[in-house]
Design a protein around this motif. Structure first.
Motif, PDB file in Angstrom:
ATOM      1  N   GLN A 227      -5.302  -0.055   7.780  1.00  0.00           N
ATOM      2  CA  GLN A 227      -5.166  -1.430   7.310  1.00  0.00           C
ATOM      3  C   GLN A 227      -3.970  -1.618   6.384  1.00  0.00           C
ATOM      4  O   GLN A 227      -3.111  -2.466   6.634  1.00  0.00           O
ATOM      5  CB  GLN A 227      -6.442  -1.866   6.583  1.00  0.00           C
ATOM      6  CG  GLN A 227      -6.364  -3.276   6.038  1.00  0.00           C
ATOM      7  CD  GLN A 227      -7.657  -3.707   5.377  1.00  0.00           C
ATOM      8  OE1 GLN A 227      -8.242  -4.723   5.736  1.00  0.00           O
ATOM      9  NE2 GLN A 227      -8.107  -2.935   4.409  1.00  0.00           N
ATOM     10  N   GLU A 228      -3.876  -0.855   5.331  1.00  0.00           N
ATOM     11  CA  GLU A 228      -2.805  -1.021   4.353  1.00  0.00           C
ATOM     12  C   GLU A 228      -1.983   0.245   4.199  1.00  0.00           C
ATOM     13  O   GLU A 228      -1.233   0.365   3.228  1.00  0.00           O
ATOM     14  CB  GLU A 228      -3.398  -1.431   2.996  1.00  0.00           C
ATOM     15  CG  GLU A 228      -4.118  -2.764   2.997  1.00  0.00           C
ATOM     16  CD  GLU A 228      -3.169  -3.938   3.230  1.00  0.00           C
ATOM     17  OE1 GLU A 228      -1.957  -3.771   3.003  1.00  0.00           O
ATOM     18  OE2 GLU A 228      -3.637  -5.011   3.639  1.00  0.00           O
ATOM     19  N   SER A 229      -2.112   1.175   5.138  1.00  0.00           N
ATOM     20  CA  SER A 229      -1.454   2.473   4.988  1.00  0.00           C
ATOM     21  C   SER A 229      -0.625   2.862   6.201  1.00  0.00           C
ATOM     22  O   SER A 229      -0.132   3.990   6.261  1.00  0.00           O
ATOM     23  CB  SER A 229      -2.510   3.568   4.730  1.00  0.00           C
ATOM     24  OG  SER A 229      -3.332   3.229   3.644  1.00  0.00           O
ATOM     25  N   PHE A 230      -0.476   1.943   7.152  1.00  0.00           N
ATOM     26  CA  PHE A 230       0.299   2.270   8.350  1.00  0.00           C
ATOM     27  C   PHE A 230       1.253   1.123   8.664  1.00  0.00           C
ATOM     28  O   PHE A 230       0.877  -0.048   8.582  1.00  0.00           O
ATOM     29  CB  PHE A 230      -0.627   2.510   9.549  1.00  0.00           C
ATOM     30  CG  PHE A 230       0.074   3.184  10.700  1.00  0.00           C
ATOM     31  CD1 PHE A 230       0.149   4.562  10.763  1.00  0.00           C
ATOM     32  CD2 PHE A 230       0.690   2.430  11.682  1.00  0.00           C
ATOM     33  CE1 PHE A 230       0.828   5.191  11.802  1.00  0.00           C
ATOM     34  CE2 PHE A 230       1.368   3.046  12.719  1.00  0.00           C
ATOM     35  CZ  PHE A 230       1.445   4.428  12.784  1.00  0.00           C
ATOM     36  N   PRO A 231       2.494   1.447   9.037  1.00  0.00           N
ATOM     37  CA  PRO A 231       3.504   0.403   9.264  1.00  0.00           C
ATOM     38  C   PRO A 231       3.395  -0.267  10.629  1.00  0.00           C
ATOM     39  O   PRO A 231       4.230  -0.079  11.508  1.00  0.00           O
ATOM     40  CB  PRO A 231       4.816   1.173   9.122  1.00  0.00           C
ATOM     41  CG  PRO A 231       4.493   2.540   9.621  1.00  0.00           C
ATOM     42  CD  PRO A 231       3.089   2.802   9.144  1.00  0.00           C
ATOM     43  N   MET A 232       2.355  -1.040  10.788  1.00  0.00           N
ATOM     44  CA  MET A 232       2.182  -1.768  12.042  1.00  0.00           C
ATOM     45  C   MET A 232       1.498  -3.101  11.738  1.00  0.00           C
ATOM     46  O   MET A 232       0.463  -3.131  11.069  1.00  0.00           O
ATOM     47  CB  MET A 232       1.328  -0.966  13.035  1.00  0.00           C
ATOM     48  CG  MET A 232       1.087  -1.667  14.366  1.00  0.00           C
ATOM     49  SD  MET A 232       2.611  -2.079  15.248  1.00  0.00           S
ATOM     50  CE  MET A 232       3.215  -0.422  15.614  1.00  0.00           C
ATOM     51  N   ARG A 233       2.075  -4.189  12.228  1.00  0.00           N
ATOM     52  CA  ARG A 233       1.506  -5.509  12.025  1.00  0.00           C
ATOM     53  C   ARG A 233       0.377  -5.753  13.023  1.00  0.00           C
ATOM     54  O   ARG A 233       0.561  -5.582  14.230  1.00  0.00           O
ATOM     55  CB  ARG A 233       2.578  -6.582  12.182  1.00  0.00           C
ATOM     56  CG  ARG A 233       3.741  -6.450  11.221  1.00  0.00           C
ATOM     57  CD  ARG A 233       4.886  -7.346  11.639  1.00  0.00           C
ATOM     58  NE  ARG A 233       4.507  -8.753  11.604  1.00  0.00           N
ATOM     59  CZ  ARG A 233       5.055  -9.688  12.373  1.00  0.00           C
ATOM     60  NH1 ARG A 233       5.957  -9.358  13.285  1.00  0.00           N
ATOM     61  NH2 ARG A 233       4.685 -10.937  12.257  1.00  0.00           N
ATOM     62  N   CYS A 234      -0.774  -6.136  12.532  1.00  0.00           N
ATOM     63  CA  CYS A 234      -1.899  -6.492  13.399  1.00  0.00           C
ATOM     64  C   CYS A 234      -1.896  -8.001  13.558  1.00  0.00           C
ATOM     65  O   CYS A 234      -2.144  -8.742  12.604  1.00  0.00           O
ATOM     66  CB  CYS A 234      -3.218  -6.011  12.796  1.00  0.00           C
ATOM     67  SG  CYS A 234      -4.652  -6.415  13.821  1.00  0.00           S
ATOM     68  N   ARG A 235      -1.619  -8.475  14.776  1.00  0.00           N
ATOM     69  CA  ARG A 235      -1.509  -9.915  15.021  1.00  0.00           C
ATOM     70  C   ARG A 235      -2.873 -10.579  15.213  1.00  0.00           C
ATOM     71  O   ARG A 235      -3.003 -11.784  15.019  1.00  0.00           O
ATOM     72  CB  ARG A 235      -0.639 -10.154  16.263  1.00  0.00           C
ATOM     73  CG  ARG A 235       0.723  -9.516  16.193  1.00  0.00           C
ATOM     74  CD  ARG A 235       1.556 -10.080  15.057  1.00  0.00           C
ATOM     75  NE  ARG A 235       1.842 -11.488  15.249  1.00  0.00           N
ATOM     76  CZ  ARG A 235       2.949 -11.944  15.843  1.00  0.00           C
ATOM     77  NH1 ARG A 235       3.860 -11.089  16.285  1.00  0.00           N
ATOM     78  NH2 ARG A 235       3.155 -13.231  15.971  1.00  0.00           N
ATOM     79  N   GLY A 236      -3.864  -9.776  15.607  1.00  0.00           N
ATOM     80  CA  GLY A 236      -5.187 -10.348  15.804  1.00  0.00           C
ATOM     81  C   GLY A 236      -6.170  -9.290  16.258  1.00  0.00           C
ATOM     82  O   GLY A 236      -5.793  -8.313  16.920  1.00  0.00           O
ATOM     83  N   VAL A 237      -7.440  -9.470  15.881  1.00  0.00           N
ATOM     84  CA  VAL A 237      -8.527  -8.598  16.324  1.00  0.00           C
ATOM     85  C   VAL A 237      -9.482  -9.468  17.129  1.00  0.00           C
ATOM     86  O   VAL A 237     -10.056 -10.433  16.612  1.00  0.00           O
ATOM     87  CB  VAL A 237      -9.268  -7.957  15.138  1.00  0.00           C
ATOM     88  CG1 VAL A 237     -10.411  -7.077  15.646  1.00  0.00           C
ATOM     89  CG2 VAL A 237      -8.302  -7.136  14.281  1.00  0.00           C
ATOM     90  N   HIS A 238      -9.628  -9.160  18.415  1.00  0.00           N
ATOM     91  CA  HIS A 238     -10.409  -9.980  19.338  1.00  0.00           C
ATOM     92  C   HIS A 238     -11.650  -9.199  19.758  1.00  0.00           C
ATOM     93  O   HIS A 238     -11.546  -8.160  20.431  1.00  0.00           O
ATOM     94  CB  HIS A 238      -9.569 -10.350  20.551  1.00  0.00           C
ATOM     95  CG  HIS A 238      -8.191 -10.839  20.185  1.00  0.00           C
ATOM     96  ND1 HIS A 238      -7.964 -12.016  19.508  1.00  0.00           N
ATOM     97  CD2 HIS A 238      -6.968 -10.276  20.377  1.00  0.00           C
ATOM     98  CE1 HIS A 238      -6.676 -12.178  19.317  1.00  0.00           C
ATOM     99  NE2 HIS A 238      -6.043 -11.130  19.838  1.00  0.00           N
ATOM    100  N   VAL A 239     -12.815  -9.688  19.381  1.00  0.00           N
ATOM    101  CA  VAL A 239     -14.081  -9.023  19.681  1.00  0.00           C
ATOM    102  C   VAL A 239     -14.730  -9.731  20.862  1.00  0.00           C
ATOM    103  O   VAL A 239     -14.902 -10.955  20.853  1.00  0.00           O
ATOM    104  CB  VAL A 239     -15.018  -9.049  18.455  1.00  0.00           C
ATOM    105  CG1 VAL A 239     -16.337  -8.343  18.780  1.00  0.00           C
ATOM    106  CG2 VAL A 239     -14.346  -8.393  17.244  1.00  0.00           C
TER     107      VAL A 239
END
Length: 319
Positions: A227-239
């Protein structure tokens, strides 16, 4: 062009300058248990295609004249706050990934870099690169894979199918390790650094065994590492396909999620039309109302194989 192509011979994976710097960049002089080798050191500086450069400028504030200044400021800040990373200060391609993840805000990037290395020190086994050739049984289940089609959707979609987890052969931390390796492979692509990723979680078939897997240690580790420790943008979480009582499962994760990430979680059930407003059907298989026949992970397995070959080349130089 990204350093690792979806297809192509492994001889083209590493640029000439990478071989000259690989010993310093991959592990540095501090080859201890606290420094777990990162596949992200395989990245190399490549100019973005014009349309992607414009996207990076618009969404991330990435300007050709500004980037070298931000990299230099980031190096200076890291020298001040963490001199133990002196072996990495000249690794511009590595740190450019972090700057993009924080929209070139150097202050936020410093915090992200420090959290990244702290997590790798804290969880060296989980952060160890999982070579696909040694985990073929897991990949054959297609429990976690990546769907990508730049013609229809700019951001890759990570698909996690919970009911495909063979819990008789894997542990919760094994799942986290596979997901972390997947993120590292995604982060090698400069276009994905710009676009970020979408996460599609399919809860079809969730049962008591799966819920038991979600221990506090599993949940906190998975969230802390990504979440706050990896350099990747999460654009959305789809369940999708969530079972009755989904709120109880979500309650296990919610305390660990940032408010920003909570706002990006969307629950669709089997409402594919609503899902397609965020992920186009051309990218999705039939089971999500899409146009593809099924989940095809051949291209993704090839990418993991390319990363693995490049990692072997680094280790060969280090021995």
């Amino acid at each position: 062009m990204p350093i690792l192509s979806q297809t192509g011979p492994c001889s083209h994976l590493l640029p000439r300058e990478f071989h000259q710097k690989s010993r310093r960049r991959a592990l540095g002089p501090h080859r201890t248990a606290t420094r777990t080798p990162s596949a992200m050191h395989l990245s190399a500086m490549h100019p973005l295609p014009p349309e992607w450069a414009e996207k990076a400028r618009h969404e991330l504030g990435e300007e050709p004249g500004r980037t070298p200044l931000c990299l230099e400021e980031l190096r200076e800040r890291l020298r001040e706050t963490d001199p133990g990373h002196a072996d990495l200060f000249e690794d511009e391609s590595f740190y450019l990934t972090f700057l993009r993840a924080r929209k070139f805000n150097v202050e936020k990037t410093v915090k992200l870099v420090r959290r990244y290395w702290e997590m790798r020190r804290r969880y060296p086994d989980v952060c160890r690169f999982a070579a696909a050739s040694k985990h073929r049984r897991f990949h054959d289940t297609k429990a976690i894979t990546v769907l990508q089609d730049r013609n229809h959707f700019e951001a890759p979609v990570i698909v996690v199918k919970i009911d495909y987890f063979d819990l008789s052969h894997i542990t919760p931390m094994y799942v986290v390790r596979q997901y972390y390796t997947l993120l590292e492979a995604c982060a090698l692509d400069p276009l994905t650094q710009v676009s970020g990723v979408h996460l599609l979680i399919d809860l079809q078939g969730v049962n008591l065994k799966h819920i038991r897997m979600m221990t506090p240690t599993f949940v906190s580790t998975a969230v802390s590492l990504t979440q706050e420790s990896f350099p990747m943008r999460c654009r959305g979480v789809h369940v999708v396909n969530q079972p009755f009582g989904f709120e109880a499962i979500y309650a296990l994760f919610k305390p660990f999620l940032s408010e920003k990430l909570r706002r990006r979680i969307r629950v669709f059930g089997s409402n594919w039309r609503a899902l397609h407003e965020h992920v186009p059907p051309a990218l999705l298989p039939h089971l999500y109302g899409g146009r593809r026949q099924g989940i095809d992970n051949a291209a993704w397995l090839q990418r993991l194989a390319d990363v693995e070959e490049a990692m072997k080349a680094v280790r060969a130089e280090l021995t």
